[in-house]
Design a protein around this motif. Structure first.
Motif, PDB file in Angstrom:
ATOM      1  N   TYR A 106       3.664   9.824   1.971  1.00 56.13           N
ATOM      2  CA  TYR A 106       2.396   9.156   1.669  1.00 56.13           C
ATOM      3  C   TYR A 106       1.239  10.159   1.680  1.00 56.13           C
ATOM      4  O   TYR A 106       0.344  10.094   0.822  1.00 56.13           O
ATOM      5  CB  TYR A 106       2.113   8.053   2.687  1.00 56.13           C
ATOM      6  N   THR A 107       1.246  11.071   2.634  1.00 57.16           N
ATOM      7  CA  THR A 107       0.153  12.033   2.755  1.00 57.16           C
ATOM      8  C   THR A 107       0.140  13.000   1.582  1.00 57.16           C
ATOM      9  O   THR A 107      -0.926  13.268   0.994  1.00 57.16           O
ATOM     10  CB  THR A 107       0.282  12.814   4.073  1.00 57.16           C
ATOM     11  N   ILE A 108       1.304  13.527   1.204  1.00 58.93           N
ATOM     12  CA  ILE A 108       1.365  14.497   0.107  1.00 58.93           C
ATOM     13  C   ILE A 108       0.998  13.842  -1.225  1.00 58.93           C
ATOM     14  O   ILE A 108       0.119  14.317  -1.956  1.00 58.93           O
ATOM     15  CB  ILE A 108       2.763  15.137   0.041  1.00 58.93           C
ATOM     16  N   VAL A 109       1.670  12.734  -1.536  1.00 59.23           N
ATOM     17  CA  VAL A 109       1.420  12.071  -2.824  1.00 59.23           C
ATOM     18  C   VAL A 109       0.015  11.469  -2.853  1.00 59.23           C
ATOM     19  O   VAL A 109      -0.706  11.594  -3.858  1.00 59.23           O
ATOM     20  CB  VAL A 109       2.477  10.981  -3.069  1.00 59.23           C
ATOM     21  N   GLY A 110      -0.389  10.820  -1.763  1.00 59.63           N
ATOM     22  CA  GLY A 110      -1.715  10.206  -1.722  1.00 59.63           C
ATOM     23  C   GLY A 110      -2.831  11.229  -1.821  1.00 59.63           C
ATOM     24  O   GLY A 110      -3.846  10.994  -2.501  1.00 59.63           O
ATOM     25  N   THR A 111      -2.657  12.381  -1.160  1.00 63.76           N
ATOM     26  CA  THR A 111      -3.681  13.429  -1.239  1.00 63.76           C
ATOM     27  C   THR A 111      -3.771  13.991  -2.652  1.00 63.76           C
ATOM     28  O   THR A 111      -4.871  14.242  -3.161  1.00 63.76           O
ATOM     29  CB  THR A 111      -3.362  14.546  -0.240  1.00 63.76           C
ATOM     30  N   ALA A 112      -2.631  14.189  -3.293  1.00 62.06           N
ATOM     31  CA  ALA A 112      -2.640  14.693  -4.673  1.00 62.06           C
ATOM     32  C   ALA A 112      -3.343  13.718  -5.616  1.00 62.06           C
ATOM     33  O   ALA A 112      -4.186  14.122  -6.431  1.00 62.06           O
ATOM     34  CB  ALA A 112      -1.205  14.948  -5.136  1.00 62.06           C
ATOM     35  N   ILE A 113      -3.010  12.435  -5.497  1.00 62.25           N
ATOM     36  CA  ILE A 113      -3.659  11.430  -6.360  1.00 62.25           C
ATOM     37  C   ILE A 113      -5.143  11.324  -6.033  1.00 62.25           C
ATOM     38  O   ILE A 113      -5.998  11.250  -6.929  1.00 62.25           O
ATOM     39  CB  ILE A 113      -2.968  10.066  -6.200  1.00 62.25           C
ATOM     40  N   GLY A 114      -5.466  11.320  -4.745  1.00 59.84           N
ATOM     41  CA  GLY A 114      -6.865  11.210  -4.341  1.00 59.84           C
ATOM     42  C   GLY A 114      -7.709  12.370  -4.848  1.00 59.84           C
ATOM     43  O   GLY A 114      -8.830  12.172  -5.333  1.00 59.84           O
ATOM     44  N   LEU A 115      -7.191  13.587  -4.731  1.00 59.17           N
ATOM     45  CA  LEU A 115      -7.929  14.742  -5.239  1.00 59.17           C
ATOM     46  C   LEU A 115      -8.102  14.657  -6.750  1.00 59.17           C
ATOM     47  O   LEU A 115      -9.181  14.976  -7.288  1.00 59.17           O
ATOM     48  CB  LEU A 115      -7.206  16.034  -4.864  1.00 59.17           C
ATOM     49  N   ALA A 116      -7.060  14.230  -7.440  1.00 56.13           N
ATOM     50  CA  ALA A 116      -7.125  14.165  -8.901  1.00 56.13           C
ATOM     51  C   ALA A 116      -8.215  13.193  -9.359  1.00 56.13           C
ATOM     52  O   ALA A 116      -9.061  13.540 -10.203  1.00 56.13           O
ATOM     53  CB  ALA A 116      -5.765  13.756  -9.468  1.00 56.13           C
ATOM     54  N   LEU A 167       4.017   2.505  -3.909  1.00 60.08           N
ATOM     55  CA  LEU A 167       2.745   2.725  -4.588  1.00 60.08           C
ATOM     56  C   LEU A 167       1.570   2.080  -3.868  1.00 60.08           C
ATOM     57  O   LEU A 167       0.441   2.563  -3.983  1.00 60.08           O
ATOM     58  CB  LEU A 167       2.815   2.191  -6.027  1.00 60.08           C
ATOM     59  N   VAL A 168       1.806   1.007  -3.134  1.00 61.62           N
ATOM     60  CA  VAL A 168       0.706   0.316  -2.490  1.00 61.62           C
ATOM     61  C   VAL A 168       0.036   1.193  -1.424  1.00 61.62           C
ATOM     62  O   VAL A 168      -1.126   0.975  -1.071  1.00 61.62           O
ATOM     63  CB  VAL A 168       1.186  -1.016  -1.870  1.00 61.62           C
ATOM     64  N   MET A 169       0.737   2.204  -0.947  1.00 65.40           N
ATOM     65  CA  MET A 169       0.180   3.066   0.086  1.00 65.40           C
ATOM     66  C   MET A 169      -0.589   4.262  -0.480  1.00 65.40           C
ATOM     67  O   MET A 169      -1.326   4.927   0.252  1.00 65.40           O
ATOM     68  CB  MET A 169       1.301   3.567   0.997  1.00 65.40           C
ATOM     69  N   VAL A 170      -0.438   4.552  -1.763  1.00 65.49           N
ATOM     70  CA  VAL A 170      -1.041   5.765  -2.311  1.00 65.49           C
ATOM     71  C   VAL A 170      -1.954   5.530  -3.507  1.00 65.49           C
ATOM     72  O   VAL A 170      -2.772   6.406  -3.832  1.00 65.49           O
ATOM     73  CB  VAL A 170       0.054   6.778  -2.708  1.00 65.49           C
ATOM     74  N   LEU A 171      -1.845   4.379  -4.164  1.00 66.93           N
ATOM     75  CA  LEU A 171      -2.565   4.195  -5.419  1.00 66.93           C
ATOM     76  C   LEU A 171      -3.818   3.324  -5.319  1.00 66.93           C
ATOM     77  O   LEU A 171      -4.898   3.755  -5.741  1.00 66.93           O
ATOM     78  CB  LEU A 171      -1.618   3.631  -6.485  1.00 66.93           C
ATOM     79  N   PRO A 172      -3.748   2.100  -4.768  1.00 62.73           N
ATOM     80  CA  PRO A 172      -4.919   1.204  -4.861  1.00 62.73           C
ATOM     81  C   PRO A 172      -6.152   1.706  -4.123  1.00 62.73           C
ATOM     82  O   PRO A 172      -7.272   1.339  -4.480  1.00 62.73           O
ATOM     83  CB  PRO A 172      -4.404  -0.103  -4.234  1.00 62.73           C
ATOM     84  N   LEU A 227      -8.390  17.854   3.065  1.00 64.46           N
ATOM     85  CA  LEU A 227      -8.218  17.612   4.500  1.00 64.46           C
ATOM     86  C   LEU A 227      -8.642  16.196   4.866  1.00 64.46           C
ATOM     87  O   LEU A 227      -7.935  15.494   5.597  1.00 64.46           O
ATOM     88  CB  LEU A 227      -9.028  18.629   5.305  1.00 64.46           C
ATOM     89  N   TRP A 228      -9.793  15.768   4.375  1.00 66.80           N
ATOM     90  CA  TRP A 228     -10.261  14.414   4.686  1.00 66.80           C
ATOM     91  C   TRP A 228      -9.269  13.355   4.207  1.00 66.80           C
ATOM     92  O   TRP A 228      -8.931  12.424   4.941  1.00 66.80           O
ATOM     93  CB  TRP A 228     -11.622  14.178   4.029  1.00 66.80           C
ATOM     94  N   ILE A 229      -8.812  13.501   2.982  1.00 75.69           N
ATOM     95  CA  ILE A 229      -7.889  12.505   2.428  1.00 75.69           C
ATOM     96  C   ILE A 229      -6.561  12.522   3.170  1.00 75.69           C
ATOM     97  O   ILE A 229      -5.989  11.477   3.493  1.00 75.69           O
ATOM     98  CB  ILE A 229      -7.689  12.748   0.923  1.00 75.69           C
ATOM     99  N   ALA A 230      -6.054  13.726   3.474  1.00 77.68           N
ATOM    100  CA  ALA A 230      -4.773  13.844   4.171  1.00 77.68           C
ATOM    101  C   ALA A 230      -4.839  13.222   5.561  1.00 77.68           C
ATOM    102  O   ALA A 230      -3.917  12.508   5.982  1.00 77.68           O
ATOM    103  CB  ALA A 230      -4.365  15.307   4.259  1.00 77.68           C
ATOM    104  N   VAL A 231      -5.917  13.472   6.286  1.00 76.84           N
ATOM    105  CA  VAL A 231      -6.069  12.869   7.617  1.00 76.84           C
ATOM    106  C   VAL A 231      -6.135  11.350   7.516  1.00 76.84           C
ATOM    107  O   VAL A 231      -5.567  10.628   8.355  1.00 76.84           O
ATOM    108  CB  VAL A 231      -7.326  13.430   8.314  1.00 76.84           C
ATOM    109  N   GLY A 232      -6.825  10.852   6.480  1.00 73.96           N
ATOM    110  CA  GLY A 232      -6.891   9.405   6.294  1.00 73.96           C
ATOM    111  C   GLY A 232      -5.527   8.784   6.055  1.00 73.96           C
ATOM    112  O   GLY A 232      -5.196   7.745   6.647  1.00 73.96           O
TER     113      GLY A 232
END
Length: 319
Positions: A106-116, A167-172, A227-232
């Motif tokens: 979740y942290t890796i994929v979510g951080t990548a999507i969040g940064l993008a 997807l519910v943990m990384v996309l919405p 860092l902020w997104i990954a910690v979240g």
């Protein structure tokens, strides 16, 4: 006679000048006040550092100490009654490793999507030639103060068939308006407009300029937002509590929460010696859980610390 008077006047002038240089009370007062202020600042910084670090240090030594010693206030600077029972009992739960795996994904994929999405949105809003730029900025800011609420969000997630899925943990929830504002300010203050004009002369388009010019110059803000997104994502458990029902998809934080609640319930339901043992295990695991959940993300921080202050200061101040 005239030469003697001139020599005396010259000597008197030099003595007066030396007297002013050595005995100027203002210079001495300024130097002494600067020294006192510097000492006070160092003392304040050390005290502030102790206030911030000691709670974490206490949790570490308490996780290795006997629970009765911690409860009686005997643990201050080093462990008492050294024991690893809290960690041993905690690691007996096999689903912890499942939680670690899920949280890392979740942290890796979510951080990548969040940064993008956040970096792209911030760059677009920083461009003065964007049509409807002010309206879009107000639209984003509006969502910081008003939202649809939990029930409409839940219905939206369900209608998009993301309920109880990865997807519910990384996309919405990947769009973070605060991060967009910080990154937008960074682009406005740190990327010169002349670069875009020069790139246009060389035949560079918007996408090529963004990927080959803007992103390489934005490592500081990318590291900070990452860092902020990954910690979240690492600390997130509420979204999993609401939108997940499959235990195999639970993140680490939710699994640790369930373990603590279960142990506390068992210690409260038991009687006699069994209740005392359960209560002791629950007390030990309380601190062990914090260490297990915190140490991995703390290990990542030193690698991007050099970018942190630079990215925050540049992105937070508008010239």
């Amino acid at each position: 006679m005239a030469m003697l008077e001139a020599e005396l006047n010259k000597k008197a002038g030099s003595e007066q000048l030396n007297h002013k240089k050595t005995k100027n009370p203002k210079i001495k007062n300024n130097r002494s006040s600067d020294t006192v202020m510097e000492v006070l600042l160092y003392i304040f910084a050390v005290l502030f550092l102790i206030i911030l670090i000691y709670p974490l240090y206490f949790i570490i030594i308490a996780s290795f100490s006997d629970p009765s010693s911690v409860a009686n206030g005997q643990v201050w600077f080093y462990p008492k009654g050294f024991t690893l029972d809290g960690y041993t009992e905690l690691l007996k739960h096999k689903n912890i490793w499942v939680g670690y795996r899920n949280t890392i994904l979740y942290t890796i994929v979510g951080t990548a999507i969040g940064l993008a999405v956040n970096i792209a949105a911030a760059y677009a809003l920083s461009r003065k030639d964007l049509v409807g730029r002010k309206f879009l900025s107000l639209f984003f800011i509006f969502t910081m103060f008003f939202s649809g609420g939990l029930i409409p969000t839940f219905l939206t997630v369900r209608d998009f068939h993301m309920y109880d899925t990865f997807l519910v943990m990384v996309l919405p929830f990947s769009v973070i308006v605060y991060d967009i504002i910080v990154a937008r300010t960074f682009f406005q203050t740190s990327i010169p407009g002349d670069l875009w004009e020069a790139a246009q002369i060389d035949g560079c388009g918007n996408l090529r300029y963004f990927f080959q010019v803007v992103l390489p110059l934005s490592k500081a803000i990318i590291a900070v937002l990452g860092l902020w997104i990954a910690v979240g994502y690492w600390n997130s458990y509420f979204n999993a509590l609401i939108y997940l029902k499959n235990p195999n998809l639970y993140p680490l934080q939710l699994i640790l929460r369930n373990i603590l609640i279960t142990n506390q319930m068992q210690s409260g339901m038991g009687t006699g010696e069994a209740a005392q043992i359960a209560l002791r295990l629950a007390s030990m695991m309380k601190y062990s859980v914090i260490i297990v959940a915190t140490v991995p993300i703390l290990c990542v921080y030193p690698f991007i610390q050099k970018y942190f202050n630079q990215g925050v200061m540049i992105g937070a101040v508008k010239e």
